[in-house]
Design a protein around this motif. Structure first.
Motif, short mmCIF file in Angstrom:
data_model
loop_
_atom_site.label_atom_id
_atom_site.label_comp_id
_atom_site.label_asym_id
_atom_site.label_seq_id
_atom_site.Cartn_x
_atom_site.Cartn_y
_atom_site.Cartn_z
N ILE A 89 0.39 23.35 -2.28
CA ILE A 89 -0.52 24.49 -2.49
C ILE A 89 -1.55 24.54 -1.36
N VAL A 90 -2.11 23.40 -1.03
CA VAL A 90 -3.08 23.32 0.07
C VAL A 90 -2.42 23.70 1.39
N ASP A 91 -1.21 23.19 1.62
CA ASP A 91 -0.50 23.54 2.86
C ASP A 91 -0.29 25.05 2.97
N GLU A 92 0.15 25.66 1.87
CA GLU A 92 0.39 27.10 1.87
C GLU A 92 -0.91 27.87 2.08
N ALA A 93 -1.98 27.43 1.43
CA ALA A 93 -3.28 28.10 1.57
C ALA A 93 -3.77 28.03 3.01
N LEU A 94 -3.65 26.87 3.63
CA LEU A 94 -4.10 26.71 5.01
C LEU A 94 -3.27 27.57 5.96
N GLU A 95 -1.99 27.71 5.67
CA GLU A 95 -1.11 28.52 6.51
C GLU A 95 -1.38 30.02 6.34
N MET A 96 -1.61 30.45 5.09
CA MET A 96 -1.72 31.88 4.79
C MET A 96 -3.09 32.48 5.06
N PHE A 97 -4.13 31.67 4.92
CA PHE A 97 -5.49 32.21 4.98
C PHE A 97 -6.30 31.51 6.07
N PRO A 98 -6.27 32.03 7.29
CA PRO A 98 -6.97 31.37 8.39
C PRO A 98 -8.48 31.29 8.20
N ASP A 99 -9.05 32.18 7.38
CA ASP A 99 -10.50 32.17 7.15
C ASP A 99 -10.86 31.56 5.79
N HIS A 111 -6.75 15.21 -5.22
CA HIS A 111 -5.73 14.71 -4.30
C HIS A 111 -6.40 14.43 -2.96
N ALA A 112 -6.65 13.15 -2.70
CA ALA A 112 -7.43 12.74 -1.53
C ALA A 112 -6.80 13.17 -0.21
N GLU A 113 -5.48 13.01 -0.07
CA GLU A 113 -4.83 13.35 1.20
C GLU A 113 -4.87 14.86 1.46
N ALA A 114 -4.59 15.65 0.43
CA ALA A 114 -4.64 17.10 0.59
C ALA A 114 -6.07 17.56 0.90
N ALA A 115 -7.03 16.93 0.24
CA ALA A 115 -8.43 17.27 0.48
C ALA A 115 -8.81 16.95 1.93
N ALA A 116 -8.40 15.79 2.41
CA ALA A 116 -8.71 15.39 3.79
C ALA A 116 -8.08 16.36 4.79
N LYS A 117 -6.87 16.81 4.50
CA LYS A 117 -6.19 17.76 5.40
C LYS A 117 -6.96 19.07 5.47
N ALA A 118 -7.40 19.57 4.32
CA ALA A 118 -8.16 20.83 4.29
C ALA A 118 -9.51 20.65 4.98
N GLU A 119 -10.18 19.55 4.70
CA GLU A 119 -11.48 19.31 5.31
C GLU A 119 -11.37 19.18 6.83
N ALA A 120 -10.27 18.60 7.30
CA ALA A 120 -10.06 18.48 8.76
C ALA A 120 -9.93 19.85 9.42
N ARG A 121 -9.55 20.85 8.64
CA ARG A 121 -9.44 22.23 9.14
C ARG A 121 -10.73 23.01 8.91
N GLY A 122 -11.77 22.34 8.41
CA GLY A 122 -13.06 22.99 8.21
C GLY A 122 -13.22 23.68 6.87
N VAL A 123 -12.31 23.40 5.95
CA VAL A 123 -12.36 24.01 4.62
C VAL A 123 -13.12 23.08 3.67
N THR A 124 -14.05 23.65 2.92
CA THR A 124 -14.78 22.89 1.91
C THR A 124 -13.84 22.58 0.76
N VAL A 125 -13.90 21.36 0.25
CA VAL A 125 -13.05 20.97 -0.88
C VAL A 125 -13.93 20.48 -2.02
N ILE A 126 -13.70 21.04 -3.20
CA ILE A 126 -14.35 20.60 -4.43
C ILE A 126 -13.24 20.10 -5.33
N GLN A 127 -13.38 18.89 -5.86
CA GLN A 127 -12.37 18.31 -6.73
C GLN A 127 -12.96 17.96 -8.09
N ASN A 128 -12.10 18.08 -9.11
CA ASN A 128 -12.46 17.63 -10.45
C ASN A 128 -13.69 18.34 -11.00
N ARG A 129 -13.80 19.62 -10.73
CA ARG A 129 -14.90 20.45 -11.22
C ARG A 129 -14.36 21.81 -11.63
#
Length: 156
Positions: A89-99, A111-129
């Motif tokens: 889901i994170v991979d698809e979101a990062l691919e589909m929505f550049p902003d 999911h720590a790895e998916a969160a780290a991948k998104a954060e590395a692309r400058g996307v804010t990640v909120i988990q377990n909320r």
């Protein structure tokens, strides 16, 4: 629960305008339904995503089978799926929505790895909320139910 400052959560909720809710249910007693409905009532454009209900209408929007079926910019992806389903889901979101600004994982979803991948692309990640709970807490609505929010305000 993962710790985020109130100021950070408030900023995330204030900047988002369009939210894709992955795993939304058509059943009004399911949390994914009433969280999506609530966000819509608060002024967000909610785009429902669930392959089992694709093509149906929900909250004035056509339910999409996947994030790839959305042809509009999305600010936040809210994930109502099990933690193990998060990486694609994170991979698809990062691919589909550049902003894309935010990946939000619901209570119990991390999911720590998916969160780290998104954060590395400058996307804010909120988990377990839950954005509904945080919105109500941070913008004073839980006080109406007798909850101590820890927020001091002159609003009634």
């Amino acid at each position: 629960m993962t710790e985020y400052s109130d100021k950070h959560l408030q900023a995330v909720l204030q900047r988002a305008k369009t939210v894709a809710v992955v795993g939304v249910s058509m059943n009004p007693v399911r949390p994914s339904y009433y969280v999506a409905r609530y966000l819509g009532l608060k002024g967000y454009r909610v785009i429902p995503v669930n392959p089992g209900h694709a093509g149906k209408m929900l909250f004035g929007e056509t339910v999409r089978a996947s994030l790839s079926d959305i042809d509009a910019p999305v600010d936040m992806v809210d994930i109502f799926r099990r933690s193990e389903a998060v990486p694609p889901i994170v991979d698809e979101a990062l691919e589909m929505f550049p902003d894309l600004q935010t990946i939000w994982m619901q209570i119990g979803v991390q999911h720590a790895e998916a969160a780290a991948k998104a954060e590395a692309r400058g996307v804010t990640v909120i988990q377990n909320r839950c954005p509904k709970i945080e919105y109500q807490r941070l913008f004073g609505e839980l006080r109406f139910g007798g909850f101590a929010t820890g927020i001091i305000s002159s609003k009634l």
